[in-house]
Design a protein around this motif. Structure first.
Motif, PDB file in Angstrom:
ATOM      1  N   THR A   1      32.988  50.950  35.876  1.00 58.38           N
ATOM      2  CA  THR A   1      31.599  50.499  36.049  1.00 58.38           C
ATOM      3  C   THR A   1      31.476  49.327  37.016  1.00 58.38           C
ATOM      4  O   THR A   1      30.359  48.919  37.337  1.00 58.38           O
ATOM      5  N   ASP A   2      32.601  48.779  37.477  1.00 58.78           N
ATOM      6  CA  ASP A   2      32.543  47.566  38.299  1.00 58.78           C
ATOM      7  C   ASP A   2      31.874  47.839  39.654  1.00 58.78           C
ATOM      8  O   ASP A   2      32.170  48.844  40.308  1.00 58.78           O
ATOM      9  N   LYS A   3      31.007  46.923  40.058  1.00 55.84           N
ATOM     10  CA  LYS A   3      30.283  47.093  41.329  1.00 55.84           C
ATOM     11  C   LYS A   3      31.194  46.885  42.535  1.00 55.84           C
ATOM     12  O   LYS A   3      30.972  47.441  43.593  1.00 55.84           O
ATOM     13  N   LEU A   4      32.203  46.035  42.392  1.00 58.35           N
ATOM     14  CA  LEU A   4      33.088  45.739  43.522  1.00 58.35           C
ATOM     15  C   LEU A   4      34.397  46.523  43.457  1.00 58.35           C
ATOM     16  O   LEU A   4      34.950  46.904  44.479  1.00 58.35           O
ATOM     17  N   GLY A   5      34.923  46.726  42.257  1.00 61.06           N
ATOM     18  CA  GLY A   5      36.194  47.433  42.112  1.00 61.06           C
ATOM     19  C   GLY A   5      36.025  48.927  42.352  1.00 61.06           C
ATOM     20  O   GLY A   5      34.946  49.478  42.155  1.00 61.06           O
ATOM     21  N   ARG A   6      37.115  49.564  42.763  1.00 64.45           N
ATOM     22  CA  ARG A   6      37.025  51.002  43.056  1.00 64.45           C
ATOM     23  C   ARG A   6      37.915  51.840  42.139  1.00 64.45           C
ATOM     24  O   ARG A   6      38.129  53.019  42.380  1.00 64.45           O
ATOM     25  N   LEU A   7      38.446  51.230  41.078  1.00 70.77           N
ATOM     26  CA  LEU A   7      39.273  51.994  40.143  1.00 70.77           C
ATOM     27  C   LEU A   7      38.401  52.633  39.064  1.00 70.77           C
ATOM     28  O   LEU A   7      37.191  52.424  39.038  1.00 70.77           O
ATOM     29  N   GLY A   8      39.022  53.404  38.187  1.00 69.36           N
ATOM     30  CA  GLY A   8      38.242  54.185  37.226  1.00 69.36           C
ATOM     31  C   GLY A   8      38.633  53.956  35.785  1.00 69.36           C
ATOM     32  O   GLY A   8      38.686  54.908  35.005  1.00 69.36           O
TER      33      GLY A   8
END
Ligand SMILES: [Zn+2]
Length: 252
Positions: free
Chosen positions: A184-191
């Motif tokens: 759900t992180d706006k900056l992070g791209r992991l799942g």
């Protein structure tokens, strides 16, 4: 001053950074901001001292790993864990230090600060396509692909962390436990899921708690919060609170 250049510190404290350097910070430069960073760094130093007594200490701020020797960037002015690592070494409280940085962003400042220093091992596991786009070289970097899920993440960690501790034999560990690994992180791209993030903390903190220092003592651990940018603040707080819950269950 064992980490940052006197020129940078003087310019920061007198609010005299040039415009380009100030813009890199991402925050408007003010006395309050500098005071905040000094308090964060002191909190991490104080935490280290407490970790010798209690096994673990948590800073509810910090993890300012994008601060370099001579400049700050991306909301990081002073590198709290680097400053505390130098404090420990200077006061002969620790010799060999391991920094485990699991924030979704690479610990570029930390990697630069300790680039030529064998006494501090820097490990960063982060999103390959996340900021910083030009990454520094840590002693060990694991760059994960976009959308990496709980299993992918935890397998990488399990395949790395115990061997790393056994091989490096630290007598102090810093843990940067950012929760910007969440899907759900706006900056992070992991799942990662909220539960996966909690299992990450449980795995890492258990591995630290089980390990023995070269003098056969338990290894004190200091945790700094790191990032978290999910739109729902409740979720960020829950993920950070999980780190504390897990630490309590393991260390108390
Ligand atoms: Zn981050």
């Amino acid at each position: 001053m064992r980490v940052h250049t006197s020129e940078y510190l003087e310019n920061l404290k007198s609010l005299n950074l040039d415009r380009k350097a100030a813009r890199k910070l991402g925050f408007p430069l003010s006395n309050q901001l500098v005071e905040r960073e000094l308090r964060i760094a002191q909190g991490t130093i104080d935490g280290c001292v407490k970790a010798f007594k209690h096994g673990v200490a948590m800073n509810i701020a910090g993890g300012t790993h994008h601060a370099y020797t001579d400049h700050g960037e991306a909301f990081c002015l002073l590198n709290d864990q680097a400053i505390a690592a130098r404090y420990l070494q200077h006061h002969q409280l620790a010799e060999k230090i391991l920094i485990v940085d699991l924030d979704v962003h690479q610990g570029n400042g930390t990697a630069e600060i300790f680039r030529n220093d064998d006494s501090v091992f820097t490990f960063s596991m982060h999103g390959a396509s996340n900021y910083p786009f030009k990454k520094e070289i840590s002693d060990l970097d694991i760059a994960l692909p976009d959308g990496a899920d709980d299993d992918t993440y935890l397998n990488e960690l399990k395949n790395t962390l115990p061997d790393l501790i056994a091989q490096e034999k630290p007598d102090f560990i810093f843990y940067l436990c950012g929760v910007d690994v969440l899907a759900t992180d706006k900056l992070g791209r992991l799942g990662m899921s909220l539960d996966g993030c909690k299992r990450r903390d449980a795995y890492a903190l258990s591995a630290f708690a089980k390990a023995k220092s070269p003098k056969n003592n338990r290894i004190p651990v200091q945790c700094s919060m790191g990032g978290g940018y999910s739109p729902e603040i409740k979720l960020i707080i829950e993920a950070h609170a999980n780190t504390f819950r897990v630490a309590r269950d393991i260390f108390i």
